[in-house]
Design a protein around this motif. Structure first.
Motif, short mmCIF file in Angstrom:
data_model
loop_
_atom_site.label_atom_id
_atom_site.label_comp_id
_atom_site.label_asym_id
_atom_site.label_seq_id
_atom_site.Cartn_x
_atom_site.Cartn_y
_atom_site.Cartn_z
N LYS A 78 0.84 -1.21 0.00
CA LYS A 78 0.00 0.00 0.00
C LYS A 78 0.87 1.25 0.00
N THR B 278 1.63 9.33 -5.59
CA THR B 278 0.62 10.39 -5.47
C THR B 278 0.99 11.35 -4.35
N SER C 233 -9.30 1.39 0.71
CA SER C 233 -8.68 1.05 -0.57
C SER C 233 -7.69 2.12 -0.99
N VAL C 234 -6.80 1.74 -1.90
CA VAL C 234 -5.83 2.70 -2.42
C VAL C 234 -6.54 3.85 -3.11
N GLU C 235 -7.57 3.54 -3.90
CA GLU C 235 -8.29 4.57 -4.63
C GLU C 235 -8.98 5.54 -3.67
N GLU C 236 -9.62 5.00 -2.64
CA GLU C 236 -10.29 5.84 -1.64
C GLU C 236 -9.27 6.68 -0.88
N SER C 237 -8.13 6.09 -0.56
CA SER C 237 -7.09 6.81 0.17
C SER C 237 -6.52 7.95 -0.66
N ILE C 238 -6.29 7.71 -1.94
CA ILE C 238 -5.75 8.75 -2.81
C ILE C 238 -6.73 9.91 -2.92
N GLU C 239 -7.99 9.61 -3.11
CA GLU C 239 -9.00 10.67 -3.21
C GLU C 239 -9.03 11.51 -1.94
N GLN D 262 -5.88 13.73 -1.52
CA GLN D 262 -5.95 14.94 -2.36
C GLN D 262 -6.78 16.02 -1.70
N ARG E 82 4.23 4.15 -14.73
CA ARG E 82 3.11 4.20 -13.79
C ARG E 82 3.41 5.18 -12.66
N ASP F 259 1.56 8.88 -12.04
CA ASP F 259 0.87 9.13 -10.76
C ASP F 259 1.45 10.34 -10.03
#
Length: 697
Positions: free
Chosen positions: A256, A263, A324-330, A333, A558, A562
């Protein structure tokens, strides 16, 4: 006149010993190194020590009383004579007579220049007055976690009396400077039984008539405070565990961390590019798994050395470990945007017309529950040390909360130090960054030859370098030659293996926070004619160079995408990508494949700010792993020259009559990645001393 011969003798004696370490200074350095190398005593570059003694003045021949004190910006653990400021004690103490008061206290630092002995050594720090005004031959000012825990406890004064009686005295918070030196000197004079003091919100100071006594007293304060905390702390200083915020299993949290790191690095580099460091030590994970971590992180750090390195507060992801990674990134930000707004508001609340300009609104510490801590700085050492300082801050919070309530100095005082004119002056004295400072490079096939020369040049220009090679031991040895782990690391990477390629990119991300510059250099060659070339020969060379370059570029892209910071991918192709030489079908074909990858990727990655370029060297014989493994002998046989003369043969067939060396290729890589060629992509640069048949058309 009767005294003249004696004075001349003294002058001659002083001249004889010019450049030699004074015994008092030597003793101070030894004490400083012992104290500074143990992290329980002080943090990196934190605190300062001093000693007073005498030396012959070469001008007068008379004995003069001096003070040696650690200079500005030095580190106790690695202190040498060059890091000491040397002052005339009589002149330093005479500054009391011209001290204009708190409103003009900063002027006293400039006044210290007029008290220096000879060239004075290192620049005096803001704490110099503390050492000079305290009536003790040896003084230590340190930032131990145990001492700062007492200093930042809400009832620190009462705790100091309980723990130490009257042997250690409480000093209320005051910004470091001349007045603090006067305060401590007065306290020592009023408390002859005292061996030192706790400085509210800050650290400790101890003294002694001898160097050994000062060191003993410092350690007594540190160890006694630590023992008291251990014996009397509540069981859960940070509160009970916070459900869902505990540490993930090691493999899961590392994965993770790798996924989030690009990001995060892009976010914290909004104002200026930064290098990163990752830490998943139990101290960090336990803190982030507690119920009280949101309250405590919001309070910020207290010791000036801490928040100057970490900023006043960190950015903390407010999601459970299994997000999740996606939720964490959002969410990161969103939090980063709010952090910048809040930091600007903090600056605006306290800045006045005399304040230095805001230095950037990005966080330096990012905390991810269940995963760990990312810390950032202009280079790897600064990033790593920032993380170490935040671990110190966690330890301080634990000690203060265990005994009382953590109560750091208030926000206005923090701002006064963070945006102190003297701090700005210290930053201005830093050397100008090197051209590739804050950039992270991955070079394949970098344990020898061209790759090692490239890695060495990139590191010399300020980059952090990951040396990837088929042979791990060789990669690590090459990294050690280039510098310590703050500069270069070695990893194993068979570029034909997708998993190993990804692992090498992951290693770069975890070691330095991300990736900016990739050099596809790994290669080999078999010199055979068409009829002699087997399918295995063909597949081997295409797997290493064509497929290998593809795998490395794909994994690196990648990260580059990112991060949103742009970047460079460089292919070490060959003049053979355009030149049709004899008995070289597999090698030349795969080099042509690499050359077209450059054009394809330049077209595809340009929208992300990623430049892709290639270099076409002629045969590089000296230091080459390819040539030494049999390729050189075979090419020499093709051209009918002795192998030892192959480099000279290649040189004579060029227009410039010069042999191409690994360093020449490294120079071209640097040029492509420098700001001078910021608008160049899809280009192949010949580094062949002029081979007309390989001119690009």
């Amino acid at each position: 006149m009767s005294g003249t011969p004696t004075n001349l003798a003294a002058v001659n004696l002083a001249a004889t010993h010019l450049g030699a370490t004074n015994p008092t200074a030597a003793e101070l350095i030894a004490r400083s190194n012992r104290l500074g190398t143990d992290p329980k005593n002080t943090n990196y570059a934190g605190g300062n020590t001093s000693a007073k003694g005498t030396e012959i003045d070469p001008v007068t021949g008379e004995s003069v009383e001096l003070m040696w004190v650690k200079g500005s910006g030095g580190d106790l653990g690695t202190l040498t004579e060059n890091g000491l400021a040397v002052l005339r004690l009589d002149r330093m103490r005479s500054l009391v007579n011209v001290y204009p008061g708190l409103d003009r206290e900063d002027e006293m630092v400039a006044a210290l220049d007029y008290t220096l002995h000879g060239k004075g050594g290192a620049a005096p720090s803001i704490d110099t007055a503390m050492h000079g005004l305290v009536d003790a031959a040896h003084v230590d000012h340190l930032h131990p976690d145990s001492g700062i825990a007492i200093a930042t406890a809400a009832d620190g004064e009462a705790l100091t009396a309980t723990i130490f009686g009257d042997t250690v005295v409480w000093v209320p918070w005051r910004r470091p400077g001349f007045q603090l030196g006067l305060d401590i000197a007065a306290i020592k004079e009023a408390n002859p039984q005292a061996i030192g003091c706790i400085l509210g919100g800050h650290g400790i100071t101890a003294w002694g008539d001898t160097s050994a006594e000062a060191e003993t007293n410092s350690l007594f304060i540190i160890d006694t405070a630590a023992a008291y905390i251990a014996a009397h702390s509540k069981a859960e200083p940070f509160g009970p565990a916070l459900d869902g915020y505990g540490a993930l299993p090691e493999a899961e949290r590392r994965a993770k961390a790798v996924a989030l790191a690009p990001t995060i690095r892009g976010l914290v580099s909004t104002d200026r590019a930064q290098v990163g460091h990752f830490d998943d030590d139990a101290v960090v994970l336990d803190f982030l798994g507690s119920t009280e971590h949101p309250r405590l992180t919001a309070l910020g750090t207290s010791c000036p050395d801490h928040f100057l390195r970490t900023k006043v507060t960190p950015l903390v992801l407010d999601l459970p470990a299994d997000a999740s990674v996606e939720e964490s990134i959002e969410r990161l930000q969103e939090l980063h945007e709010q952090y910048r707004v809040d930091y600007q508001a903090y600056y605006d609340r306290h800045a006045d017309a005399a304040s230095p300009a805001i230095r950037g609104a990005d966080p330096l510490i990012v905390l991810i529950p269940g995963v760990g801590m990312f810390s950032y700085g202009a280079n790897k050492q600064t990033a790593r040390v920032a993380g170490e300082f935040y671990v110190n801050a966690i330890n301080v919070m634990r000690g203060a909360e265990g005994l009382s309530t953590y109560a750091p100095i208030d926000e206005a005082e923090k701002f006064r130090i963070e945006y102190w004119a003297l701090e700005e002056a210290k930053l201005a004295r830093l050397p100008k960054p090197k051209p590739l400072a804050s950039r992270v490079a991955l070079v394949t096939g970098a344990a020898s030859g061209i790759g090692k020369a490239i890695a060495t040049r990139l590191a010399a220009e300020g980059a952090c370098v990951v040396i990837a090679d088929l042979n791990l031991a060789n990669a690590q040895a090459a990294a050690a030659q280039i510098g310590g782990t703050d500069v270069a690391i070695g990893v194993q990477a068979n570029v034909t293996d997708e998993d190993q390629v990804q692992a090498s990119v992951d290693a770069a991300v975890l070691a330095f926070g991300g990736l900016d510059l990739v050099v596809n250099n790994a290669g080999l060659s078999l010199s055979k004619s068409l009829l002699e070339t087997t399918v295995a020969d063909w597949d081997l060379q295409h797997n290493v160079m064509a497929k290998g370059s593809f795998l490395v570029s794909r994994s690196a892209a990648r990260v580059l995408i990112d991060q949103k910071l742009g970047g460079d991918i460089v292919y070490i192709s060959s003049k053979n990508s355009v030149f049709a030489g004899p008995n070289n079908i597999a090698y030349s074909a795969t080099k042509a494949d690499q050359a077209h990858q450059v054009r394809l990727l330049a077209a595809e990655l340009g929208e992300h700010g990623v430049k892709v370029n290639g270099i076409n060297p002629d045969g590089v014989v000296r230091g080459s792993g390819i040539f030494s493994s049999g390729w050189g002998a075979k090419r020499a046989a093709v051209y009918g020259v002795p192998e030892e003369e192959l480099g000279a043969y290649y040189a004579q067939r060029t227009l410039l009559k010069r042999e191409v060396l690994p360093e020449n290729v490294a120079n071209a890589v640097f040029a492509l990645c420098s700001s001078d060629l910021s608008h160049t992509t899809g280009l192949h640069i010949p580094v062949d001393a002029g081979v007309a048949a390989a001119f690009l058309r």
